[in-house]
Design a protein around this motif. Structure first.
Motif, short mmCIF file in Angstrom:
data_model
loop_
_atom_site.label_atom_id
_atom_site.label_comp_id
_atom_site.label_asym_id
_atom_site.label_seq_id
_atom_site.Cartn_x
_atom_site.Cartn_y
_atom_site.Cartn_z
N ALA A 136 -10.30 34.82 22.40
CA ALA A 136 -10.08 35.09 23.82
C ALA A 136 -11.24 34.52 24.63
O ALA A 136 -12.40 34.84 24.37
N THR A 137 -10.93 33.67 25.60
CA THR A 137 -11.95 32.94 26.35
C THR A 137 -11.71 33.12 27.84
O THR A 137 -10.61 32.85 28.34
N GLN A 138 -12.74 33.54 28.55
CA GLN A 138 -12.63 33.72 30.00
C GLN A 138 -12.83 32.38 30.69
O GLN A 138 -13.81 31.68 30.44
N THR A 139 -11.90 32.00 31.56
CA THR A 139 -12.01 30.78 32.34
C THR A 139 -11.89 31.12 33.83
O THR A 139 -11.58 32.26 34.19
N ASP A 140 -12.11 30.13 34.68
CA ASP A 140 -11.98 30.37 36.13
C ASP A 140 -10.56 30.77 36.49
O ASP A 140 -10.34 31.51 37.45
N THR B 194 -14.22 49.31 23.24
CA THR B 194 -13.10 48.72 23.98
C THR B 194 -11.79 49.07 23.27
O THR B 194 -11.78 49.38 22.08
N THR B 195 -10.70 49.00 24.02
CA THR B 195 -9.36 49.18 23.45
C THR B 195 -8.53 47.97 23.86
O THR B 195 -7.70 48.06 24.76
N PRO B 196 -8.78 46.82 23.23
CA PRO B 196 -8.11 45.58 23.66
C PRO B 196 -6.60 45.63 23.50
O PRO B 196 -6.07 46.35 22.66
N VAL B 197 -5.92 44.83 24.33
CA VAL B 197 -4.45 44.74 24.31
C VAL B 197 -4.05 43.62 23.36
O VAL B 197 -4.60 42.51 23.40
N ALA C 281 -2.42 42.71 15.71
CA ALA C 281 -3.75 43.30 15.77
C ALA C 281 -4.68 42.42 16.59
O ALA C 281 -4.47 41.20 16.70
N ILE C 282 -5.70 43.03 17.17
CA ILE C 282 -6.74 42.33 17.90
C ILE C 282 -8.05 43.06 17.67
O ILE C 282 -8.10 44.29 17.64
N ILE C 283 -9.14 42.29 17.46
CA ILE C 283 -10.43 42.86 17.10
C ILE C 283 -11.44 42.56 18.20
O ILE C 283 -11.47 41.44 18.72
N GLY C 284 -12.25 43.55 18.55
CA GLY C 284 -13.23 43.37 19.62
C GLY C 284 -14.61 43.92 19.27
O GLY C 284 -14.77 45.14 19.18
N THR D 239 -11.62 39.17 20.46
CA THR D 239 -12.00 39.19 21.86
C THR D 239 -13.37 39.81 22.01
O THR D 239 -13.63 40.90 21.48
N SER D 240 -14.25 39.12 22.71
CA SER D 240 -15.63 39.60 22.86
C SER D 240 -16.09 39.40 24.29
O SER D 240 -15.88 38.34 24.88
#
Length: 434
Positions: free
Chosen positions: A302-306, A364-367, A374-377, A354-355
């Motif tokens: 998971a990557t944050q972009t503009d 965190t409780t990621p979606v 599954a998703i790991i944070g 996701t980090s």
């Protein structure tokens, strides 16, 4: 003259329509061949469409946020004639040319009127601070103050006003010139330009933001995930003191290799633990009622972009070492943030990581990234005192969160998996053992 209809070509794999994210042109604009005209979004990738011909834009398919079917009109362009006849473009552009001496009014879209911005000279001329002669402004009690003479204030008062961002033209003097007491009164009661009295924050105007493009895709996917998937989350604390020492040693001797973050080491631990928990590295087709447990680990990052959150994918993460993982994480993140990620790099993940980095928080409780299960944070690393036997020592601790699809994954399986990852991370030599 000839009217050329540029039809939206097939720009994705099996899609039937694409969303208009933004226009680079408007009705009446002159465009050249190969000039960008629109940004169109398929699944998660934004594609820049270029004009196949030169001419004048006569009609646009719609507003940003609207869907355009593959093969339907995107732009109509009035082409310039070459000799007696217009030169039609290559057939691959999915366009049609029809002779036209004039364009009916109903074909011409409405052109948005752009507001004019005042020039610098105009804004400075309109500013009371730029006027040293007669002026009219608001005093400290809100009443108009007529300035028939230049503003009178000592150098100390002027210097203090500059530091506070106060326009002296707005301050009402209590005598023949402005004093510090007048500044104090203005700070308490005034409504100066760019300055708010103590205890008040600047009020921003209401803003309507249209949810389109990637942001709309994110909203739709997250809503579908929460509607369809019964989430449960599990959080465990992990002592990463030894892992951080190992990472520091590896970075100190990395040479020309990329600098290691925690993520490559975490991915190695996840890939080593997954063979015993195949139900986690899976995708669930709930319509067909089929769960596919994948042998390879295609790790979504998971990557944050503009534009919003994107999930580029590391293919066959289980076959890569920590240095290769580090380089691939950097490459994919840069491609996502610059808008250069390919469609294939943004799909097909079997498990997502996701980090939030230093903003990771306590837990965190990621979606879940549907149709994964599954998703790991990882969360922020915090140094705290802990007991080691009878001694109290400083330790670096990190909470690891996992959210799972309870239709596919049982709580016992999720907890057991995290415990297996914990063992690997707390004994980092195991990450490099055969």
């Amino acid at each position: 003259m000839a009217l050329f209809t540029f039809k939206l070509p097939d720009i994705g794999e099996g899609i039937s329509e694409a969303e208009i994210v933004g226009w680079h042109v408007k009705v009446g604009d002159r465009v050249e061949e190969d000039q960008p005209i629109a940004d169109m979004m398929t699944d998660k990738a934004t594609v820049e469409m270029e004009s196949p011909v030169s001419g004048t834009v006569m009609r646009l398919a719609g507003e940003p946020g609207q869907q355009v079917a593959i093969g339907s009109m995107l732009v109509e362009i009035e082409m310039e004639a070459v000799g007696e006849e217009a030169a039609p473009p290559d057939n691959s552009s999915m366009g049609e040319v029809e002779e036209s001496t004039s364009v009916p009014p109903e074909l011409v879209g409405q052109q948005a009127t752009e507001g004019q911005r005042p020039g610098r000279a105009d804004s400075e001329a309109a500013s009371p601070a730029a006027q040293h002669g007669a002026s009219t402004s608001l005093g400290s009690n809100g009443e108009k103050v007529d300035r028939a003479t230049p503003i009178l204030a000592s150098p100390a008062v002027r210097a203090r006003a500059r530091e506070l961002g106060i326009d002296l033209a707005q301050v009402k003097p209590s005598g023949d010139h402005i004093r510090h007491a007048d500044l104090d009164a203005f700070l308490l009661y005034g409504t100066g330009q760019g300055y708010s009295p103590a205890g008040r924050s600047v009020r921003r105007p209401d803003e309507e933001v249209k949810v389109i493009g990637l942001r709309r895709r994110i909203a739709e996917n997250m809503a579908a995930s929460k509607r369809a998937i019964p989430h449960f989350s599990y959080v465990e604390e992990i002592d990463v003191t030894a892992l951080e020492e190992t990472r520091a040693q590896l970075n100190a001797h990395r040479g020309d290799k990329p600098k290691l973050t925690l993520l490559p080491l975490l991915i190695v631990a996840i890939c080593r633990a997954l063979p015993d928990f195949p139900m986690l590295n899976a995708r669930y087709d709930d319509e067909a009622g089929v769960v596919t447990r994948h042998g390879a680990v295609h790790m979504g990052i998971a990557t944050q972009t503009d534009g919003g959150l994107m999930v580029p994918v590391i293919r066959d993460a289980q076959d890569r070492n920590i240095w290769q993982l580090s380089a691939e994480i950097t490459r994919l993140a840069d491609a996502a943030r610059s808008g250069k990620a390919k469609t294939a790099e943004l799909s097909g993940s079997t498990l997502t990581l996701t980090s939030l980095g230093p903003l990771g928080g306590i837990a965190t409780t990621p979606v879940i990234n549907r149709p994964e299960v599954a998703i790991i944070g990882p969360n922020r690393i915090i140094e705290r005192p802990v007991f080691r036997g009878k001694e109290v020592v400083a330790a670096k601790l990190m909470n690891l969160s996992i959210s799972c699809d309870h239709r596919v994954v049982d709580g016992w399986d999720a907890a057991s998996f995290v415990q297996a990852v914990k063992k690997l991370l707390e004994t980092p030599v195991l990450l490099f053992a055969d």
